[in-house]
Design a protein around this motif. Sequence first.
Motif, PDB file in Angstrom:
ATOM      1  N   LYS A 195       0.820  -1.213   0.000  1.00 18.41           N
ATOM      2  CA  LYS A 195       0.000   0.000   0.000  1.00 18.41           C
ATOM      3  C   LYS A 195       0.852   1.260   0.000  1.00 18.41           C
ATOM      4  O   LYS A 195       0.425   2.302  -0.472  1.00 18.41           O
ATOM      5  CB  LYS A 195      -0.935   0.017   1.213  1.00 18.41           C
ATOM      6  N   LYS A 196       2.066   1.169   0.541  1.00 20.30           N
ATOM      7  CA  LYS A 196       2.966   2.323   0.575  1.00 20.30           C
ATOM      8  C   LYS A 196       3.459   2.694  -0.824  1.00 20.30           C
ATOM      9  O   LYS A 196       3.945   3.790  -1.042  1.00 20.30           O
ATOM     10  CB  LYS A 196       4.181   2.039   1.469  1.00 20.30           C
ATOM     11  N   LYS A 197       3.377   1.740  -1.771  1.00 26.80           N
ATOM     12  CA  LYS A 197       3.807   1.932  -3.161  1.00 26.80           C
ATOM     13  C   LYS A 197       5.257   2.408  -3.245  1.00 26.80           C
ATOM     14  O   LYS A 197       5.593   3.293  -4.016  1.00 26.80           O
ATOM     15  CB  LYS A 197       2.868   2.874  -3.889  1.00 26.80           C
ATOM     16  N   SER A 198       6.096   1.796  -2.434  1.00 28.32           N
ATOM     17  CA  SER A 198       7.517   2.107  -2.432  1.00 28.32           C
ATOM     18  C   SER A 198       8.269   0.939  -3.060  1.00 28.32           C
ATOM     19  O   SER A 198       8.137  -0.206  -2.611  1.00 28.32           O
ATOM     20  CB  SER A 198       8.003   2.325  -0.998  1.00 28.32           C
ATOM     21  N   VAL A 199       9.027   1.225  -4.072  1.00 30.10           N
ATOM     22  CA  VAL A 199       9.800   0.180  -4.745  1.00 30.10           C
ATOM     23  C   VAL A 199      10.797  -0.446  -3.771  1.00 30.10           C
ATOM     24  O   VAL A 199      10.953  -1.668  -3.729  1.00 30.10           O
ATOM     25  CB  VAL A 199      10.524   0.757  -5.988  1.00 30.10           C
ATOM     26  N   LEU A 200      11.443   0.395  -2.968  1.00 30.92           N
ATOM     27  CA  LEU A 200      12.429  -0.106  -2.005  1.00 30.92           C
ATOM     28  C   LEU A 200      11.795  -1.065  -1.005  1.00 30.92           C
ATOM     29  O   LEU A 200      12.281  -2.179  -0.799  1.00 30.92           O
ATOM     30  CB  LEU A 200      13.102   1.053  -1.270  1.00 30.92           C
ATOM     31  N   LEU A 201      10.692  -0.641  -0.373  1.00 30.36           N
ATOM     32  CA  LEU A 201      10.045  -1.501   0.623  1.00 30.36           C
ATOM     33  C   LEU A 201       9.493  -2.779  -0.001  1.00 30.36           C
ATOM     34  O   LEU A 201       9.593  -3.860   0.574  1.00 30.36           O
ATOM     35  CB  LEU A 201       8.921  -0.742   1.336  1.00 30.36           C
ATOM     36  N   SER A 202       8.919  -2.654  -1.196  1.00 27.60           N
ATOM     37  CA  SER A 202       8.374  -3.836  -1.875  1.00 27.60           C
ATOM     38  C   SER A 202       9.474  -4.811  -2.266  1.00 27.60           C
ATOM     39  O   SER A 202       9.267  -6.025  -2.235  1.00 27.60           O
ATOM     40  CB  SER A 202       7.592  -3.415  -3.118  1.00 27.60           C
ATOM     41  N   ALA A 203      10.631  -4.308  -2.625  1.00 27.14           N
ATOM     42  CA  ALA A 203      11.742  -5.180  -3.016  1.00 27.14           C
ATOM     43  C   ALA A 203      12.430  -5.816  -1.813  1.00 27.14           C
ATOM     44  O   ALA A 203      13.012  -6.896  -1.920  1.00 27.14           O
ATOM     45  CB  ALA A 203      12.757  -4.383  -3.833  1.00 27.14           C
ATOM     46  N   MET A 204      12.355  -5.155  -0.655  1.00 26.98           N
ATOM     47  CA  MET A 204      13.045  -5.665   0.537  1.00 26.98           C
ATOM     48  C   MET A 204      12.545  -7.030   0.981  1.00 26.98           C
ATOM     49  O   MET A 204      13.326  -7.859   1.433  1.00 26.98           O
ATOM     50  CB  MET A 204      12.898  -4.694   1.700  1.00 26.98           C
ATOM     51  N   VAL A 205      11.255  -7.261   0.872  1.00 24.45           N
ATOM     52  CA  VAL A 205      10.683  -8.519   1.359  1.00 24.45           C
ATOM     53  C   VAL A 205      11.259  -9.716   0.599  1.00 24.45           C
ATOM     54  O   VAL A 205      11.856 -10.603   1.211  1.00 24.45           O
ATOM     55  CB  VAL A 205       9.137  -8.486   1.306  1.00 24.45           C
ATOM     56  N   PRO A 206      11.111  -9.773  -0.724  1.00 25.65           N
ATOM     57  CA  PRO A 206      11.677 -10.949  -1.418  1.00 25.65           C
ATOM     58  C   PRO A 206      13.202 -10.994  -1.381  1.00 25.65           C
ATOM     59  O   PRO A 206      13.789 -12.079  -1.278  1.00 25.65           O
ATOM     60  CB  PRO A 206      11.158 -10.825  -2.852  1.00 25.65           C
ATOM     61  N   LEU A 207      13.846  -9.833  -1.429  1.00 22.01           N
ATOM     62  CA  LEU A 207      15.310  -9.823  -1.391  1.00 22.01           C
ATOM     63  C   LEU A 207      15.832 -10.306  -0.040  1.00 22.01           C
ATOM     64  O   LEU A 207      16.836 -11.029   0.022  1.00 22.01           O
ATOM     65  CB  LEU A 207      15.853  -8.432  -1.710  1.00 22.01           C
ATOM     66  N   SER A 208      15.168  -9.927   1.037  1.00 22.86           N
ATOM     67  CA  SER A 208      15.574 -10.395   2.372  1.00 22.86           C
ATOM     68  C   SER A 208      15.392 -11.899   2.495  1.00 22.86           C
ATOM     69  O   SER A 208      16.238 -12.601   3.051  1.00 22.86           O
ATOM     70  CB  SER A 208      14.753  -9.690   3.455  1.00 22.86           C
ATOM     71  N   PHE A 209      14.291 -12.399   1.945  1.00 16.48           N
ATOM     72  CA  PHE A 209      14.048 -13.846   1.969  1.00 16.48           C
ATOM     73  C   PHE A 209      15.136 -14.584   1.200  1.00 16.48           C
ATOM     74  O   PHE A 209      15.716 -15.549   1.692  1.00 16.48           O
ATOM     75  CB  PHE A 209      12.668 -14.168   1.379  1.00 16.48           C
ATOM     76  N   ILE A 210      15.440 -14.111   0.002  1.00 18.86           N
ATOM     77  CA  ILE A 210      16.474 -14.748  -0.823  1.00 18.86           C
ATOM     78  C   ILE A 210      17.830 -14.669  -0.130  1.00 18.86           C
ATOM     79  O   ILE A 210      18.581 -15.649  -0.098  1.00 18.86           O
ATOM     80  CB  ILE A 210      16.527 -14.107  -2.229  1.00 18.86           C
ATOM     81  N   ALA A 211      18.141 -13.509   0.436  1.00 22.66           N
ATOM     82  CA  ALA A 211      19.433 -13.332   1.098  1.00 22.66           C
ATOM     83  C   ALA A 211      19.601 -14.312   2.258  1.00 22.66           C
ATOM     84  O   ALA A 211      20.674 -14.898   2.437  1.00 22.66           O
ATOM     85  CB  ALA A 211      19.575 -11.900   1.605  1.00 22.66           C
ATOM     86  N   ASN A 212      18.539 -14.533   3.023  1.00 23.81           N
ATOM     87  CA  ASN A 212      18.652 -15.425   4.171  1.00 23.81           C
ATOM     88  C   ASN A 212      18.469 -16.880   3.790  1.00 23.81           C
ATOM     89  O   ASN A 212      19.292 -17.724   4.148  1.00 23.81           O
ATOM     90  CB  ASN A 212      17.637 -15.035   5.250  1.00 23.81           C
ATOM     91  N   PHE A 213      17.401 -17.188   3.084  1.00 21.46           N
ATOM     92  CA  PHE A 213      17.047 -18.584   2.819  1.00 21.46           C
ATOM     93  C   PHE A 213      17.934 -19.218   1.751  1.00 21.46           C
ATOM     94  O   PHE A 213      18.378 -20.343   1.900  1.00 21.46           O
ATOM     95  CB  PHE A 213      15.574 -18.674   2.398  1.00 21.46           C
ATOM     96  N   VAL A 214      18.215 -18.494   0.686  1.00 23.50           N
ATOM     97  CA  VAL A 214      18.995 -19.051  -0.426  1.00 23.50           C
ATOM     98  C   VAL A 214      20.494 -18.844  -0.220  1.00 23.50           C
ATOM     99  O   VAL A 214      21.287 -19.779  -0.341  1.00 23.50           O
ATOM    100  CB  VAL A 214      18.542 -18.445  -1.775  1.00 23.50           C
ATOM    101  N   LEU A 215      20.875 -17.601   0.111  1.00 22.06           N
ATOM    102  CA  LEU A 215      22.293 -17.279   0.222  1.00 22.06           C
ATOM    103  C   LEU A 215      22.863 -17.518   1.612  1.00 22.06           C
ATOM    104  O   LEU A 215      24.074 -17.492   1.796  1.00 22.06           O
ATOM    105  CB  LEU A 215      22.540 -15.827  -0.202  1.00 22.06           C
ATOM    106  N   GLY A 216      21.998 -17.697   2.605  1.00 20.61           N
ATOM    107  CA  GLY A 216      22.457 -18.003   3.960  1.00 20.61           C
ATOM    108  C   GLY A 216      23.084 -16.825   4.693  1.00 20.61           C
ATOM    109  O   GLY A 216      23.856 -17.010   5.627  1.00 20.61           O
ATOM    110  N   ILE A 217      22.734 -15.601   4.309  1.00 23.36           N
ATOM    111  CA  ILE A 217      23.276 -14.414   4.965  1.00 23.36           C
ATOM    112  C   ILE A 217      22.603 -14.260   6.331  1.00 23.36           C
ATOM    113  O   ILE A 217      21.393 -14.455   6.469  1.00 23.36           O
ATOM    114  CB  ILE A 217      23.061 -13.159   4.092  1.00 23.36           C
ATOM    115  N   ASN A 218      23.373 -13.898   7.326  1.00 22.42           N
ATOM    116  CA  ASN A 218      22.891 -13.745   8.694  1.00 22.42           C
ATOM    117  C   ASN A 218      21.753 -12.727   8.744  1.00 22.42           C
ATOM    118  O   ASN A 218      21.841 -11.653   8.144  1.00 22.42           O
ATOM    119  CB  ASN A 218      24.059 -13.294   9.586  1.00 22.42           C
TER     120      ASN A 218
END
Length: 188
Positions: free
Chosen positions: A141-164
């Motif tokens: 709802k905030k219509k922010s590209v940064l906030l919208s991208a953070m969710v999947p990127l954070s998931f990928i960074a932790n789950f796929v790449l294993g970043i702390n």
Amino acid sequence: MEKSKIKTYVWLLTTNLFISAFTFGGGYLIIPVVRRFFVVKKHLFTEEEFSNMAAVAQSSPGAIAINLSALAGYRAAGIGGALISCFAAILPPLVLLTLISAFYQRFISNGIIAAVLKGMEAGVAAIMVDLIVDLSSLILKKKSVLLSAMVPLSFIANFVLGINAALILLSCCFFCILQVLLQRRNQT
């Protein structure tokens, strides 16, 4: 003391006792339950006000459940509301943990209790999915590209790449602060 204030205090006490007693898993799982009572049913706050309170509760030291209860109680009825809400949020876990500690040997070996706890895992998983959907919809709802991208990127960074997770949180904080500073600079 006026009658409406007493009514608000009683509502805060009973609502927070109920939420605290029946929301297993605590932490982030309490957010959608508190939202349902304070925003959807009682209309004490807007969605945006509640998401701001949830953000403050999550980033403040201490348990999210207690922080959010205190903030909601304060917004609903001032200092008295915050104190009543904190007391009501602390009492059920305190009583439950006291009982479990007193009868620990019986609980640990009881098959029925083990089965009940296993069943609760499914309920906690469902509440977590509900929370993720609610928070994601607020972000969209905030219509922010940064906030919208953070969710999947954070998931990928932790789950796929294993970043702390701590590094991911620090990175997200950094990018959000940077975005706010850039927005303020552009407004002036």
